[in-house]
Design an enzyme around this catalytic site. Sequence first.
Site, PDB file in Angstrom:
ATOM      1  N   GLN A  27      -6.943  -0.757   5.997  1.00 33.28           N
ATOM      2  CA  GLN A  27      -7.507  -1.295   7.163  1.00 33.28           C
ATOM      3  C   GLN A  27      -8.803  -1.739   7.219  1.00 33.28           C
ATOM      4  O   GLN A  27      -9.448  -2.403   8.103  1.00 33.28           O
ATOM      5  CB  GLN A  27      -7.197  -0.215   8.308  1.00 33.28           C
ATOM      6  CG  GLN A  27      -5.531   0.363   8.552  1.00 33.28           C
ATOM      7  CD  GLN A  27      -4.992  -0.866   9.282  1.00 33.28           C
ATOM      8  OE1 GLN A  27      -5.306  -1.765   9.892  1.00 33.28           O
ATOM      9  NE2 GLN A  27      -3.772  -0.772   9.372  1.00 33.28           N
ATOM     10  N   CYS A  59       5.054   2.193  11.743  1.00 31.93           N
ATOM     11  CA  CYS A  59       6.221   3.101  11.073  1.00 31.93           C
ATOM     12  C   CYS A  59       7.080   4.199  11.994  1.00 31.93           C
ATOM     13  O   CYS A  59       7.906   4.756  11.598  1.00 31.93           O
ATOM     14  CB  CYS A  59       5.896   3.616   9.717  1.00 31.93           C
ATOM     15  SG  CYS A  59       4.054   4.347   9.966  1.00 31.93           S
ATOM     16  N   HIS A  69      -0.788  -7.927   3.678  1.00 28.57           N
ATOM     17  CA  HIS A  69      -0.452  -8.199   4.940  1.00 28.57           C
ATOM     18  C   HIS A  69      -1.435  -7.867   6.096  1.00 28.57           C
ATOM     19  O   HIS A  69      -0.998  -8.109   6.999  1.00 28.57           O
ATOM     20  CB  HIS A  69       1.191  -7.829   4.942  1.00 28.57           C
ATOM     21  CG  HIS A  69       1.417  -6.456   5.433  1.00 28.57           C
ATOM     22  ND1 HIS A  69       1.507  -6.055   6.724  1.00 28.57           N
ATOM     23  CD2 HIS A  69       1.594  -5.467   4.678  1.00 28.57           C
ATOM     24  CE1 HIS A  69       1.897  -4.836   6.855  1.00 28.57           C
ATOM     25  NE2 HIS A  69       2.137  -4.352   5.168  1.00 28.57           N
ATOM     26  N   ALA A 100       0.869  -1.354  -0.055  1.00 27.79           N
ATOM     27  CA  ALA A 100      -0.351  -0.060  -0.013  1.00 27.79           C
ATOM     28  C   ALA A 100       0.968   1.593  -0.044  1.00 27.79           C
ATOM     29  O   ALA A 100       0.399   2.359  -0.452  1.00 27.79           O
ATOM     30  CB  ALA A 100      -1.062   0.019   1.027  1.00 27.79           C
TER      31      ALA A 100
HETATM   32  N1  PLP Z   1      -1.868   2.591   4.742  1.00 30.63           N
HETATM   33  C1  PLP Z   1      -2.237   2.190   5.706  1.00 30.63           C
HETATM   34  C2  PLP Z   1      -3.601   2.851   6.520  1.00 30.63           C
HETATM   35  C3  PLP Z   1      -1.591   1.319   6.516  1.00 30.63           C
HETATM   36  O1  PLP Z   1      -2.070   1.055   7.859  1.00 30.63           O
HETATM   37  C4  PLP Z   1      -0.356   0.856   6.137  1.00 30.63           C
HETATM   38  C5  PLP Z   1       0.641  -0.143   6.979  1.00 30.63           C
HETATM   39  O2  PLP Z   1       1.268  -0.089   7.366  1.00 30.63           O
HETATM   40  C6  PLP Z   1      -0.066   1.172   4.693  1.00 30.63           C
HETATM   41  C7  PLP Z   1      -0.757   2.105   4.015  1.00 30.63           C
HETATM   42  C8  PLP Z   1       1.133   0.803   4.213  1.00 30.63           C
HETATM   43  O3  PLP Z   1       1.297  -0.533   3.553  1.00 30.63           O
HETATM   44  P1  PLP Z   1       2.381  -1.518   3.316  1.00 30.63           P
HETATM   45  O4  PLP Z   1       3.061  -2.037   4.382  1.00 30.63           O
HETATM   46  O5  PLP Z   1       1.519  -2.431   2.221  1.00 30.63           O
HETATM   47  O6  PLP Z   1       3.353  -0.517   2.385  1.00 30.63           O
END
Ligand code: PLP
Length: 397
Positions: free
Chosen positions: A184, A331, A206, A73
Amino acid sequence: MKLPIYMDNHATTPVDPRVLEAMLPYFTQTFGNAASRTHVFGREAAAAVERARKQIARLIHANPPEIVFTSGATESDNLAIKGVARMHRQEGKSRNHIVTLPTEHKAVLDSCRRLEKEGFEVSYLPVGADGLVDLGELGGAISEGTMLVSVMAANNEIGVLQPINEIGELCRERGVLFHSDAVQAIGKVPVDVQAMNVDLMSITAHKIYGPKGVGALYVRSGKPEVRLAPLIDGGGHELGMRSGTLNVPGIVGLGKACELCMQDIVEESRRLTALRDRLKDGIQSRLEGVHVNGSMEHRLPHNLNLSFEGVEGEALLTGLDGVAVSSGAACRSLASESSYVLRAMGMGEDRAQSSIRFGLGRFNTQEEVDEVIDRIVETVKGLREFSGFALRSQEQW
Ligand code: PLP
């Protein structure tokens, strides 16, 4: 009771054994490159990719060709936002403005920041104390120059569900493209790109019991036309929007994960709502000064975000033995700063610093919830005793 207990399912989820089983043959047996159409290895891989495209499309009410595979994402958010903005510029269009929220994921916010450096304009609308955007304010922020609105379907820290259908309707009326990060929300609450009037939507495997490192971007075909400048140039895969050899096992896993969500969403959401409410009631009935962050009414079934008066979230995490929860998004869990999401809701530093996010998931049991309640209550009591804690008045919180 098997320890540690995992209750951080907003950060990531374990791969469902049924997903793993579906993926395994694509590592060693059907290992072809999905772009190698001249032989059976490639054609079988391509067929698996197309099957997955259908499984994903079915879950969100899209057409299979509208699904573009990505690495997750973060990439989907980048592609949607930078792709729209840069294509507008390449085509000489005068629209230059994006509207988003300060509570979005960093993948959205940092993409917007990058575009600001390139000369685009971005409005970050305030959210209420419940974490929700005001539709009147959103309508007021859209101007002649607006090309894109980006609002997430569900927040990854506080789980609040934005009024996506209404936002989509507003964007459609005003002729503005609408992107939603639905990472989410997918598989937890119904997500329908038609009802939402969404033009671009980010998905990742994931968070729905699929593998890490694979995701998708829904890109509407037809009206309104969505044209994206690619982030990655190469062999022209995915209709030129995302070059690179497809991650076939990962894509098969994402497809299977979506199929399972579709099968189980009603029952799973009901079960997780009951467990989440048990967790909340169990903690609040035994501890004073525990506050819910974000709307309880417009919320994901598996999310709970609580602030514990007089307790540092980090100290609670350290003291909590055998339970994996977090103080917010993964993150930023290495940084000591408090949650920018909670601060954007107008929360003071004390309350933001004392927050814990619980993310329940498919494999959590009632027994685990009861154990987590006991451990939280014990740890909070211990920390409060140590610091000579006194309850504050409600107004201060
Ligand atoms: N957007 C949201 C709302 C998320 O919770 C996450 C997860 O960390 C991401 C984007 C990023 O997704 P990805 O880990 O697949 O890059």
